[in-house]
Design a protein around this motif. Sequence first.
Motif, mmCIF file in Angstrom:
data_model
loop_
_atom_site.group_PDB
_atom_site.id
_atom_site.type_symbol
_atom_site.label_atom_id
_atom_site.label_comp_id
_atom_site.label_asym_id
_atom_site.label_seq_id
_atom_site.Cartn_x
_atom_site.Cartn_y
_atom_site.Cartn_z
ATOM 1 N N ALA A 129 20.357 14.512 -34.711
ATOM 2 C CA ALA A 129 19.861 14.359 -33.209
ATOM 3 C C ALA A 129 19.065 15.600 -32.933
ATOM 4 O O ALA A 129 18.000 15.420 -32.072
ATOM 5 C CB ALA A 129 20.964 13.973 -32.547
ATOM 6 N N LEU A 130 19.651 16.784 -32.968
ATOM 7 C CA LEU A 130 19.069 17.784 -32.633
ATOM 8 C C LEU A 130 17.577 18.155 -33.343
ATOM 9 O O LEU A 130 16.732 18.611 -32.465
ATOM 10 C CB LEU A 130 19.964 19.198 -32.915
ATOM 11 N N GLN A 131 17.419 17.824 -34.528
ATOM 12 C CA GLN A 131 16.162 17.915 -35.100
ATOM 13 C C GLN A 131 15.333 17.108 -34.480
ATOM 14 O O GLN A 131 14.130 17.346 -34.221
ATOM 15 C CB GLN A 131 16.502 17.517 -36.718
ATOM 16 N N GLU A 132 15.568 15.685 -33.973
ATOM 17 C CA GLU A 132 14.851 14.641 -33.615
ATOM 18 C C GLU A 132 14.475 15.071 -32.373
ATOM 19 O O GLU A 132 13.371 14.863 -31.549
ATOM 20 C CB GLU A 132 15.360 13.456 -33.363
ATOM 21 N N ILE A 133 15.273 15.256 -31.475
ATOM 22 C CA ILE A 133 14.998 15.644 -29.851
ATOM 23 C C ILE A 133 14.592 16.799 -29.540
ATOM 24 O O ILE A 133 13.813 17.201 -28.759
ATOM 25 C CB ILE A 133 16.531 15.612 -29.230
ATOM 26 N N GLY A 134 14.902 18.000 -30.306
ATOM 27 C CA GLY A 134 14.420 19.285 -30.319
ATOM 28 C C GLY A 134 15.226 20.233 -29.402
ATOM 29 O O GLY A 134 16.045 19.896 -28.454
ATOM 30 N N ILE A 135 15.216 21.592 -29.705
ATOM 31 C CA ILE A 135 16.005 22.491 -28.996
ATOM 32 C C ILE A 135 14.881 23.354 -28.365
ATOM 33 O O ILE A 135 13.782 23.818 -29.129
ATOM 34 C CB ILE A 135 16.735 23.287 -29.957
ATOM 35 N N VAL A 136 15.207 23.853 -26.975
ATOM 36 C CA VAL A 136 14.268 24.814 -26.546
ATOM 37 C C VAL A 136 15.121 26.170 -26.213
ATOM 38 O O VAL A 136 16.224 26.122 -25.863
ATOM 39 C CB VAL A 136 13.432 24.094 -25.071
ATOM 40 N N GLU A 137 14.110 27.159 -26.230
ATOM 41 C CA GLU A 137 14.741 28.643 -25.700
ATOM 42 C C GLU A 137 14.093 28.828 -24.298
ATOM 43 O O GLU A 137 12.874 28.612 -24.029
ATOM 44 C CB GLU A 137 14.200 29.565 -26.715
ATOM 45 N N GLY A 138 14.763 28.809 -23.220
ATOM 46 C CA GLY A 138 14.674 29.195 -22.046
ATOM 47 C C GLY A 138 14.454 30.722 -21.774
ATOM 48 O O GLY A 138 15.512 31.383 -22.030
ATOM 49 N N THR A 139 13.182 31.271 -21.408
ATOM 50 C CA THR A 139 13.189 32.697 -21.261
ATOM 51 C C THR A 139 12.849 32.753 -19.678
ATOM 52 O O THR A 139 11.995 32.313 -19.070
ATOM 53 C CB THR A 139 12.126 33.325 -22.059
ATOM 54 N N LEU A 140 13.639 33.646 -19.123
ATOM 55 C CA LEU A 140 13.208 34.290 -17.940
ATOM 56 C C LEU A 140 12.054 35.020 -17.696
ATOM 57 O O LEU A 140 11.853 36.116 -18.119
ATOM 58 C CB LEU A 140 14.552 35.326 -17.246
ATOM 59 N N GLN A 141 11.199 34.268 -16.904
ATOM 60 C CA GLN A 141 9.700 34.997 -16.858
ATOM 61 C C GLN A 141 9.392 35.211 -15.283
ATOM 62 O O GLN A 141 9.658 34.474 -14.187
ATOM 63 C CB GLN A 141 8.631 33.952 -17.527
ATOM 64 N N GLN A 142 8.398 36.264 -15.367
ATOM 65 C CA GLN A 142 7.823 36.572 -14.015
ATOM 66 C C GLN A 142 6.526 35.989 -13.888
ATOM 67 O O GLN A 142 5.578 35.976 -14.675
ATOM 68 C CB GLN A 142 7.582 38.013 -13.876
ATOM 69 N N GLU A 143 6.061 35.280 -12.759
ATOM 70 C CA GLU A 143 4.691 34.635 -12.620
ATOM 71 C C GLU A 143 3.762 35.671 -12.231
ATOM 72 O O GLU A 143 4.156 36.497 -11.167
ATOM 73 C CB GLU A 143 4.808 33.576 -11.664
ATOM 74 N N LEU A 144 2.834 35.974 -12.981
ATOM 75 C CA LEU A 144 1.981 37.108 -12.514
ATOM 76 C C LEU A 144 0.467 36.703 -12.452
ATOM 77 O O LEU A 144 -0.161 35.979 -13.259
ATOM 78 C CB LEU A 144 1.978 38.248 -13.724
ATOM 79 N N SER A 145 -0.123 36.936 -11.566
ATOM 80 C CA SER A 145 -1.594 36.566 -11.100
ATOM 81 C C SER A 145 -2.756 37.895 -11.418
ATOM 82 O O SER A 145 -2.185 38.881 -10.730
ATOM 83 C CB SER A 145 -1.831 36.059 -9.606
ATOM 84 N N ILE A 146 -3.405 37.841 -12.431
ATOM 85 C CA ILE A 146 -4.275 39.019 -12.711
ATOM 86 C C ILE A 146 -5.693 38.450 -12.054
ATOM 87 O O ILE A 146 -6.129 37.453 -12.346
ATOM 88 C CB ILE A 146 -4.427 39.166 -14.292
ATOM 89 N N HIS A 147 -6.030 39.397 -11.220
ATOM 90 C CA HIS A 147 -7.104 39.248 -10.372
ATOM 91 C C HIS A 147 -8.229 40.285 -11.125
ATOM 92 O O HIS A 147 -8.265 41.457 -11.152
ATOM 93 C CB HIS A 147 -7.273 39.657 -8.983
#
Length: 220
Positions: A129-147
């Motif tokens: 089931a894990l192969q079929e549905i998939g596993i995700v890695e959640g990584t804490l990220q900062q939104e950064l706008s580059i002007h």
Amino acid sequence: MKVVRQMLERYYTIKENGQSELEIKKSRFICSLKRVETEEEAKQFIQETKKEHWKANHNCSAFVIGEKNEIQRSSDDGEPSGTAGVPMLEVIKKNELINVAAVVTRYFGGIKLGAGGLIRAYAHSVSHALQEIGIVEGTLQQELSIHLAYPQLGKIENFLELQQVNVKEILYTDKVIVVCMVNEKEITAFQESIIELLSGQVNFTEGAVSYYEQLVQPKD
């Protein structure tokens, strides 16, 4: 992701709720997986699955709750002790998943599997089931706008592609604004690299901190 309350640097969980089915020696094994936040939600999911499959011989279950899997529960639901719930739980733990509940529904096909066969069947049902549905890695990220100026866009796009940085969107105004997501702990070094790349002709705006989920391979 609401389930992670203390802003873990990273976590692993299932991509989405779902189920998969296997036939092993004429028995049907249906594994249902769900993201859960609390023990009560996990128990409710188990009860709902049992109600849906009330004709099944067994609805075995396992779940882990908490950032460090503080709550772990399993049930053999009538199968010989230790042959269903615990093997299911071990697959979840081996993949380092958090806040996941699994129910494996068995419709008996007339052929007994023995203790070893049951252990393998229930563990394989979850791993399949894990192969079929998939596993995700959640990584804490900062939104950064580059002007930056328009002539610099090609250079920054190439850099971000090489660094495999997640680009959320590109806004075209009097300047170009490239909105990307950067691992929170790497934000300072990332900005310094951009400043060097563009010879200082760049400005940044920091946005919200959130989790970015990316598919990873389950562990066999």
